[in-house]
Scaffold this motif. Structure first.
Motif, PDB file in Angstrom:
ATOM      1  N   ILE A  91     -34.812 -37.955 -28.153  1.00 25.33           N
ATOM      2  CA  ILE A  91     -36.432 -37.883 -28.185  1.00 25.33           C
ATOM      3  C   ILE A  91     -37.425 -37.001 -26.952  1.00 25.33           C
ATOM      4  N   MET A  92     -38.212 -36.738 -26.914  1.00 23.41           N
ATOM      5  CA  MET A  92     -38.386 -36.552 -25.373  1.00 23.41           C
ATOM      6  C   MET A  92     -40.146 -37.724 -25.285  1.00 23.41           C
ATOM      7  N   PRO A  93     -40.299 -37.973 -24.238  1.00 18.96           N
ATOM      8  CA  PRO A  93     -41.503 -39.053 -24.623  1.00 18.96           C
ATOM      9  C   PRO A  93     -42.746 -38.685 -24.437  1.00 18.96           C
ATOM     10  N   THR A  94     -43.368 -39.432 -25.150  1.00 19.14           N
ATOM     11  CA  THR A  94     -44.736 -39.314 -25.513  1.00 19.14           C
ATOM     12  C   THR A  94     -45.573 -38.410 -24.381  1.00 19.14           C
ATOM     13  N   ASN A  95     -46.308 -37.416 -24.203  1.00 16.51           N
ATOM     14  CA  ASN A  95     -47.001 -37.196 -22.891  1.00 16.51           C
ATOM     15  C   ASN A  95     -45.931 -35.820 -22.542  1.00 16.51           C
ATOM     16  N   ILE A  96     -45.024 -35.628 -22.320  1.00 14.20           N
ATOM     17  CA  ILE A  96     -43.904 -34.319 -22.232  1.00 14.20           C
ATOM     18  C   ILE A  96     -43.496 -34.082 -23.475  1.00 14.20           C
TER      19      ILE A  96
END
Length: 202
Positions: A91-96
């Motif tokens: 999962i890509m981190p929040t904000n990216i």
């Protein structure tokens, strides 16, 4: 302020890519990465992965990579539970997060593995012999395995379904690059490793 936000996102993306490099550094001799960016398409993603598994039989080693949005965390855990080690995913981190960053991460993974890339949509469907199947994936990838840089899928659509693609994007590409793309926003592509490398360095 906007520049600082951009710099923070760039730093976060680079940190995420460092984690990916360390996590998957043992993967070797991958011929092709089949990347599937997703949001939370739990209903269709399992079928797309099964189709990807049954495609490209002539390639010695393929890697199926699912890269998702934080909203798809439960979807990813179910996929890993169902497919086990046959699929990698993160999962890509929040904000990216979002489709663009997921595709970029998949491209960086293909670049790291020095492999060709096939990008599929997570919400493609098969119905009564129509729609995506494993031979369809083979057909989009074959040009890239035979010295072409890129292949773009083309879907049969209702005339009003993709107005921006047909009335704006396709004519602009045709004018600037002297090539005709009937469905430039299909979201399904095959890309040779050298072009992946060029995309990642620009």
């Amino acid at each position: 302020m906007e520049q600082k936000r951009f710099d923070n996102r760039k730093m976060l993306f680079n940190e995420t890519m460092e984690w990916i490099r360390s996590e998957y550094q043992d993967l070797k001799d991958i011929d092709v990465v089949i990347g599937i960016p997703f949001y939370n398409e739990e209903d269709t993603l399992k079928n797309i992965i099964s189709i990807a598994k049954n495609s490209l039989k002539t390639k010695n080693r393929k890697l199926i990579a699912c890269v998702g949005d934080p909203a798809g965390e439960s979807t990813l855990s179910k996929i890993k539970e169902f497919f086990g080690d046959e699929v990698i995913g993160f999962i890509m981190p929040t904000n990216i997060n979002g489709r663009g960053y997921s595709i970029r991460a998949i491209m960086e993974l293909a670049r790291l593995l020095k492999s060709d890339l096939v990008l599929l949509e997570a919400d493609l469907e098969s119905n009564k012999g129509m729609g995506i199947n494993s031979q369809w994936v083979d057909r989009i990838a074959n040009p890239v395995f035979n010295d072409y840089d890129m292949a773009v899928a083309c879907f049969q659509r209702h005339p009003f379904e993709d107005i921006i693609g047909s009335l704006l994007v396709s004519p602009v590409i045709s004018t600037l690059y002297r090539m005709k793309l009937k469905d430039p926003l299909s979201g399904v592509f095959a890309i040779a490793h050298d072009l992946v490398e060029d995309f990642c360095t620009e």
